[in-house]
Scaffold this active site. Structure first.
Site, PDB file in Angstrom:
ATOM      1  N   ARG A  56       0.905  -1.149   0.180  1.00 24.72           N
ATOM      2  CA  ARG A  56       0.007  -0.020  -0.033  1.00 24.72           C
ATOM      3  C   ARG A  56       0.718   1.421   0.012  1.00 24.72           C
ATOM      4  O   ARG A  56       1.930   1.216   0.713  1.00 24.72           O
ATOM      5  CB  ARG A  56      -0.856   0.222   1.178  1.00 24.72           C
ATOM      6  CG  ARG A  56      -2.219  -0.932   1.047  1.00 24.72           C
ATOM      7  CD  ARG A  56      -3.024  -0.766   2.288  1.00 24.72           C
ATOM      8  NE  ARG A  56      -2.252  -1.442   3.381  1.00 24.72           N
ATOM      9  CZ  ARG A  56      -1.710  -0.693   4.326  1.00 24.72           C
ATOM     10  NH1 ARG A  56      -1.831   0.702   4.429  1.00 24.72           N
ATOM     11  NH2 ARG A  56      -1.089  -1.417   5.386  1.00 24.72           N
ATOM     12  N   TYR A 184      -1.791  -3.258  -6.880  1.00 22.89           N
ATOM     13  CA  TYR A 184      -1.458  -4.049  -5.718  1.00 22.89           C
ATOM     14  C   TYR A 184      -2.667  -4.006  -4.752  1.00 22.89           C
ATOM     15  O   TYR A 184      -3.387  -3.233  -4.423  1.00 22.89           O
ATOM     16  CB  TYR A 184      -0.434  -3.304  -4.931  1.00 22.89           C
ATOM     17  CG  TYR A 184      -0.392  -4.022  -3.576  1.00 22.89           C
ATOM     18  CD1 TYR A 184       0.409  -5.138  -3.295  1.00 22.89           C
ATOM     19  CD2 TYR A 184      -0.795  -3.130  -2.245  1.00 22.89           C
ATOM     20  CE1 TYR A 184       0.245  -5.633  -2.105  1.00 22.89           C
ATOM     21  CE2 TYR A 184      -0.787  -4.071  -0.945  1.00 22.89           C
ATOM     22  CZ  TYR A 184      -0.359  -5.260  -0.839  1.00 22.89           C
ATOM     23  OH  TYR A 184      -0.463  -5.864   0.422  1.00 22.89           O
ATOM     24  N   LYS A 193      -9.360  -2.490   2.248  1.00 23.32           N
ATOM     25  CA  LYS A 193      -9.462  -1.648   3.136  1.00 23.32           C
ATOM     26  C   LYS A 193     -10.255  -0.362   2.771  1.00 23.32           C
ATOM     27  O   LYS A 193     -10.608   0.547   4.003  1.00 23.32           O
ATOM     28  CB  LYS A 193      -7.841  -1.166   2.994  1.00 23.32           C
ATOM     29  CG  LYS A 193      -6.797  -2.521   3.414  1.00 23.32           C
ATOM     30  CD  LYS A 193      -7.229  -2.787   4.741  1.00 23.32           C
ATOM     31  CE  LYS A 193      -6.534  -3.685   5.544  1.00 23.32           C
ATOM     32  NZ  LYS A 193      -5.242  -4.457   5.774  1.00 23.32           N
ATOM     33  N   HIS A 213      -9.836  -2.896  12.204  1.00 26.05           N
ATOM     34  CA  HIS A 213      -8.815  -3.830  11.536  1.00 26.05           C
ATOM     35  C   HIS A 213      -8.542  -4.926  12.517  1.00 26.05           C
ATOM     36  O   HIS A 213      -7.467  -4.907  13.138  1.00 26.05           O
ATOM     37  CB  HIS A 213      -7.579  -2.645  11.275  1.00 26.05           C
ATOM     38  CG  HIS A 213      -6.410  -3.501  10.457  1.00 26.05           C
ATOM     39  ND1 HIS A 213      -5.264  -3.027  10.410  1.00 26.05           N
ATOM     40  CD2 HIS A 213      -6.556  -4.436   9.564  1.00 26.05           C
ATOM     41  CE1 HIS A 213      -4.568  -3.804   9.564  1.00 26.05           C
ATOM     42  NE2 HIS A 213      -5.280  -4.606   9.110  1.00 26.05           N
ATOM     43  N   SER A 235      -0.504  -3.960  10.449  1.00 20.18           N
ATOM     44  CA  SER A 235      -0.273  -4.833   9.103  1.00 20.18           C
ATOM     45  C   SER A 235       0.969  -5.382   9.337  1.00 20.18           C
ATOM     46  O   SER A 235       2.119  -5.068   9.728  1.00 20.18           O
ATOM     47  CB  SER A 235      -0.316  -4.082   7.818  1.00 20.18           C
ATOM     48  OG  SER A 235      -1.285  -3.182   7.725  1.00 20.18           O
ATOM     49  N   CYS A 237       1.759  -7.895  11.679  1.00 22.09           N
ATOM     50  CA  CYS A 237       1.982  -8.202  13.160  1.00 22.09           C
ATOM     51  C   CYS A 237       1.146  -9.422  13.579  1.00 22.09           C
ATOM     52  O   CYS A 237       1.327  -9.290  14.819  1.00 22.09           O
ATOM     53  CB  CYS A 237       1.736  -6.886  13.792  1.00 22.09           C
ATOM     54  SG  CYS A 237       2.736  -5.633  13.527  1.00 22.09           S
ATOM     55  N   ASP A 264      -8.568 -10.099   9.119  1.00 23.08           N
ATOM     56  CA  ASP A 264      -8.310  -8.548   8.731  1.00 23.08           C
ATOM     57  C   ASP A 264      -9.225  -7.615   9.084  1.00 23.08           C
ATOM     58  O   ASP A 264      -8.894  -6.575   9.587  1.00 23.08           O
ATOM     59  CB  ASP A 264      -7.812  -8.582   7.436  1.00 23.08           C
ATOM     60  CG  ASP A 264      -7.015  -7.486   6.957  1.00 23.08           C
ATOM     61  OD1 ASP A 264      -6.122  -7.246   7.593  1.00 23.08           O
ATOM     62  OD2 ASP A 264      -7.416  -6.637   6.053  1.00 23.08           O
ATOM     63  N   ARG A 362       1.962 -12.077  -1.231  1.00 27.67           N
ATOM     64  CA  ARG A 362       0.834 -12.531  -0.671  1.00 27.67           C
ATOM     65  C   ARG A 362       0.047 -13.759  -1.543  1.00 27.67           C
ATOM     66  O   ARG A 362       0.356 -13.949  -2.543  1.00 27.67           O
ATOM     67  CB  ARG A 362      -0.134 -11.395  -0.300  1.00 27.67           C
ATOM     68  CG  ARG A 362       0.657 -10.132   0.612  1.00 27.67           C
ATOM     69  CD  ARG A 362      -0.456  -9.385   1.292  1.00 27.67           C
ATOM     70  NE  ARG A 362       0.012  -8.646   2.100  1.00 27.67           N
ATOM     71  CZ  ARG A 362      -0.341  -8.380   3.463  1.00 27.67           C
ATOM     72  NH1 ARG A 362      -1.446  -8.844   3.834  1.00 27.67           N
ATOM     73  NH2 ARG A 362       0.308  -7.665   4.252  1.00 27.67           N
TER      74      ARG A 362
HETATM   75  P1  GTP Z   1      -2.012  -8.171   7.562  1.00 24.42           P
HETATM   76  O1  GTP Z   1      -2.584  -8.905   6.358  1.00 24.42           O
HETATM   77  O2  GTP Z   1      -0.750  -7.131   6.616  1.00 24.42           O
HETATM   78  O3  GTP Z   1      -3.058  -7.229   8.015  1.00 24.42           O
HETATM   79  O4  GTP Z   1      -1.115  -8.611   8.684  1.00 24.42           O
HETATM   80  P2  GTP Z   1      -1.410  -9.652   9.726  1.00 24.42           P
HETATM   81  O5  GTP Z   1      -1.690  -8.949  10.827  1.00 24.42           O
HETATM   82  O6  GTP Z   1      -2.453 -10.527   9.221  1.00 24.42           O
HETATM   83  O7  GTP Z   1      -0.001 -10.551  10.005  1.00 24.42           O
HETATM   84  P3  GTP Z   1       0.517 -11.911   9.739  1.00 24.42           P
HETATM   85  O8  GTP Z   1      -0.404 -12.991  10.420  1.00 24.42           O
HETATM   86  O9  GTP Z   1       0.328 -12.304   8.181  1.00 24.42           O
HETATM   87  O10 GTP Z   1       1.828 -12.028  10.232  1.00 24.42           O
HETATM   88  C1  GTP Z   1       2.903 -11.200   9.673  1.00 24.42           C
HETATM   89  C2  GTP Z   1       4.263 -11.654  10.053  1.00 24.42           C
HETATM   90  O11 GTP Z   1       4.375 -11.792  11.520  1.00 24.42           O
HETATM   91  C3  GTP Z   1       4.733 -13.246   9.407  1.00 24.42           C
HETATM   92  O12 GTP Z   1       5.910 -12.874   8.965  1.00 24.42           O
HETATM   93  C4  GTP Z   1       4.486 -13.763  10.708  1.00 24.42           C
HETATM   94  O13 GTP Z   1       5.382 -15.108  10.575  1.00 24.42           O
HETATM   95  C5  GTP Z   1       4.884 -13.268  11.853  1.00 24.42           C
HETATM   96  N1  GTP Z   1       4.128 -13.582  13.146  1.00 24.42           N
HETATM   97  C6  GTP Z   1       2.876 -13.777  13.370  1.00 24.42           C
HETATM   98  N2  GTP Z   1       2.570 -14.392  14.368  1.00 24.42           N
HETATM   99  C7  GTP Z   1       3.878 -14.215  15.078  1.00 24.42           C
HETATM  100  C8  GTP Z   1       4.175 -14.760  16.514  1.00 24.42           C
HETATM  101  O14 GTP Z   1       3.396 -15.089  17.190  1.00 24.42           O
HETATM  102  N3  GTP Z   1       5.324 -14.427  16.713  1.00 24.42           N
HETATM  103  C9  GTP Z   1       6.332 -13.893  15.754  1.00 24.42           C
HETATM  104  N4  GTP Z   1       7.696 -13.825  16.487  1.00 24.42           N
HETATM  105  N5  GTP Z   1       6.216 -13.728  14.590  1.00 24.42           N
HETATM  106  C10 GTP Z   1       4.979 -14.003  14.294  1.00 24.42           C
HETATM  107  C1  SPV Z   2      -2.663  -4.782   5.284  1.00 22.22           C
HETATM  108  O1  SPV Z   2      -1.607  -4.194   4.990  1.00 22.22           O
HETATM  109  O2  SPV Z   2      -3.152  -4.525   6.419  1.00 22.22           O
HETATM  110  C2  SPV Z   2      -3.195  -5.973   4.490  1.00 22.22           C
HETATM  111  C3  SPV Z   2      -2.835  -6.247   3.101  1.00 22.22           C
HETATM  112  O3  SPV Z   2      -3.897  -6.623   5.266  1.00 22.22           O
HETATM  113  S1  SPV Z   2      -3.446  -5.006   2.126  1.00 22.22           S
HETATM  114  O4  SPV Z   2      -4.955  -5.663   1.700  1.00 22.22           O
HETATM  115  O5  SPV Z   2      -2.756  -4.928   1.009  1.00 22.22           O
HETATM  116  O6  SPV Z   2      -3.867  -3.617   2.815  1.00 22.22           O
HETATM  117 MN    MN Z   3      -4.478  -5.957   7.321  1.00 15.64          MN
END
Ligand code: GTP
Ligand code: SPV
Ligand code: MN
Length: 583
Positions: A56, A184, A193, A213, A235, A237, A264, A362
């Site tokens: 984004r 993207y 979003k 979110h 995002s 995290c 999400d 992704r």
């Molecule tokens: P968006 O789709 O961007 O909104 O992200 P999200 O909040 O869904 O994050 P996601 O679960 O995809 O995790 C993002 C990154 O954090 C990845 O590289 C994971 O491996 C890492 N991660 C997720 N959970 C944990 C955790 O409990 N511990 C650690 N150390 N890393 C984590």
């Molecule tokens: C984020 O960045 O929080 C996402 C991916 O979930 S996107 O849909 O590209 O914003």
């Molecule tokens: Mn997100």
């Protein structure tokens, strides 16, 4: 819009399998999609975006409310007149030689009182096929719209994919979204979003609900009782991972089962029982690929074996895909996300190792293929929320988990969240920024009014969820994560639910309540000596330093910041004043 964009043809997306198949074949023919090995990955495709179009672009994203102050100090603002004028230059004739697809879609179950309808016009088959995974698309939706129904008017064109002409524009008063010169996900899947957070948060403020979110997950105990948690994390995290966690070995005997409702976005309303009820308006996951494997996220590793569109990952010679942190050995060769031939360990001109997949690569995949998908996904009413957790990525400051004292304090905790930047935004990785409720890039109106709205929502509920804060990302002196995370996070959620059910007491510290260490079930894991102490350390000096950031942030809103948040800040300072580092 046809007059403006001048497409050669207009095609209505009816949601049928035949049409989907035709579009897939067409995208393969033009190179927009690469067909993957259909024996190993049935229904799966690969797409590569332009190299400067991989996340984004928040600096090119605008809230175009009539008055600047309605966008607030945290959003980019452009007047509607100027925004339309600027964007029209780029949309003009942008679809010449292309087809305009008309996608009617519903966010939320078709016909639910929770749901909102949108129509996206786009010249990208990639967008159409992704929208068919992420939302409910087709004629069913049109039927519910009727002839005079309200819907969000979404216009997208790839145009020239030129970052210098890229604009992601939101017109809350017109219920419209215009996005141009990007391909993207977060910029172009306008139901996500743009509609479900930026426009929906504006509507939710007017209609007295919350568009957040947040992931939504259910935790089932062996007696069949399921309790639901909603969690806001910035995002990349950890929302996706938490939403479908697999209980760790050590807790297996307790027989928990996890149900994934969403990863999400949550739309939440107060129901007649005085509780908060949530739906996930989406039908798919647009998840981060790097780090996803059957150890970190078994349910996702299963989900993405079919019907999945991969974006910006590595293509292996056998027609399957790979990314850093995928299952299996590192391939000996492949085609990287840029489309270049790749071998492990190769370096670029700056001496950095060339990655096979982009860090924000992704996959788009249907929830219905997820082994932990909730059986309540299609229920119009959603699920009741017992706890809200705010999560951040902080290498030092925030403890593993703490509980707020009450709703108002919980809103303060959410409003003062800060996190280190990830690859999901274009920007400097690792830098700390304030990201209230993980909504900084997604709130469609003045964030001070958003805080006031959250405070008001608390007053509407006789049975509000308890609010917690978690941080899975504390690191040790060597920069390694102290807490193992992923499935082990259930140990923390167990304590969260115990607190909601009044099963355990807690220790009061200045920032809230933290667990008595004996109340965290640590069966089956052994952390390094002193790790638990580090995870719950409340470092007075570090917090005093943090206050400077909070004060600066609050001052951005001037007189508009709700008085209650200044009060909470004062109380927090007083509690620290009387506190010496003991933990
Ligand atoms: P968006 O789709 O961007 O909104 O992200 P999200 O909040 O869904 O994050 P996601 O679960 O995809 O995790 C993002 C990154 O954090 C990845 O590289 C994971 O491996 C890492 N991660 C997720 N959970 C944990 C955790 O409990 N511990 C650690 N150390 N890393 C984590
Ligand atoms: C984020 O960045 O929080 C996402 C991916 O979930 S996107 O849909 O590209 O914003
Ligand atoms: Mn997100």
């Amino acid at each position: 819009m046809v007059k403006l964009c001048a497409p050669d043809a207009v095609v209505l997306i009816d949601g049928s399998e035949e049409q989907k198949h035709r579009l897939q074949q067409e995208a393969i023919a033009t190179g927009e999609l690469i067909e993957l090995n259909q024996q190993r990955l049935p229904g799966c495709f690969l797409h590569r975006t332009a190299q400067d179009d991989v996340a984004r672009t928040e600096h090119l994203t605008f809230i175009c409310s009539k008055r600047k102050k309605d966008a607030g100090p945290t959003n980019n603002w452009m007047s509607p007149a100027l925004a339309y004028r600027n964007a029209k230059r780029y949309f003009k004739d942008s679809m010449q030689g292309r087809t305009m697809y008309v996608i009617p879609f519903s966010m939320g179950p078709v016909g639910s009182a929770f749901s909102k309808i949108g129509v996206e016009l786009t010249d990208s088959i990639y967008v159409v096929l992704n929208m068919m995974i992420m939302t409910r698309v087709g004629e069913e939706v049109l039927k519910h719209l009727g002839v005079d129904g309200e819907f969000t008017k979404c216009l997208h064109s790839k145009a020239e994919l030129d970052i210098r002409k890229r604009l992601i524009l939101h017109f809350p008063q017109d219920n419209a979204i215009w996005s141009v010169n990007s391909g993207y996900g977060g910029n172009v899947l306008l139901g996500k979003k743009c509609l479900s957070l930026r426009i929906a948060s504006f509507v939710a403020h007017k209609e007295h609900w919350l568009a957040e979110h947040m992931l939504i997950m259910g935790i089932e105990e062996p007696n069949g009782r399921i309790q639901y948690i909603a969690g806001a994390f910035p995002s990349a995290c950890g929302k996706t991972n938490l939403a479908m966690l697999v209980p760790p070995e050590g807790l297996k005997r307790k027989g928990y089962r996890i149900w994934t409702v969403g990863d999400d976005i949550a739309w939440m309303r107060v129901d007649s029982d005085g509780s908060l009820w949530a739906i996930n308006p989406e039908t798919g996951f647009f998840g981060v690929a790097p780090g996803t494997n059957s150890k970190s996220n078994l349910n996702m590793a299963e989900t993405i074996k079919k019907d999945t569109i991969y974006t910006n990952v590595l293509l292996k010679p056998d027609g399957t895909v790979w990314w850093e942190g995928a299952d299996g050995p590192m391939p000996e060769e492949g085609i990287d996300w840029r489309g270049n031939s790749w071998r492990p360990g190769r370096k670029d001109d700056h001496g950095a190792i060339i990655k096979g997949a982009h860090p924000n690569s992704r996959f788009t995949t249907p929830i219905s293929n997820c082994p932990s998908a909730s059986f309540r996904l299609e229920q119009h009413h959603g699920v009741p929320i017992s706890a809200i957790i705010f999560g951040t990525r902080r290498c030092h400051l925030a403890p593993l988990v703490y509980e707020s004292f009450n709703w108002q304090h919980g809103v303060f905790v959410g409003a003062t969240m800060a996190s280190e930047l990830t690859a999901a935004q274009v920007g400097k990785l690792g830098q700390v920024r304030r990201d209230p409720m993980a909504m900084l890039p997604f709130c469609g109106y003045n964030m001070a009014d958003y805080f006031r709205h959250w405070l008001m929502m608390g007053k509407k509920m006789s049975n509000p969820p308890k609010i917690f804060h978690v941080n899975w990302f504390k690191t040790d002196a060597h920069g390694r994560f102290i807490w193992p995370g992923f499935g082990e996070n259930l140990r923390v959620l167990e304590w969260v639910l115990d607190r909601c059910n009044n099963k355990v007491s807690a220790q009061q510290v200045p920032i809230g309540y933290i667990p008595h260490l004996s109340d965290l079930d640590m069966t089956g894991i052994r952390l390094e000596e002193g790790a638990m102490k580090k995870l719950f350390e409340i470092h007075k000096e570090a917090w005093l330093e943090e206050f400077k950031g909070i004060r600066l942030f609050f001052h951005m809103f001037k007189k508009n910041l709700p008085e209650e948040l200044w009060q909470e800040f004062e109380l927090l300072k007083q509690r620290f004043h009387a506190y010496t580092n003991t933990h």
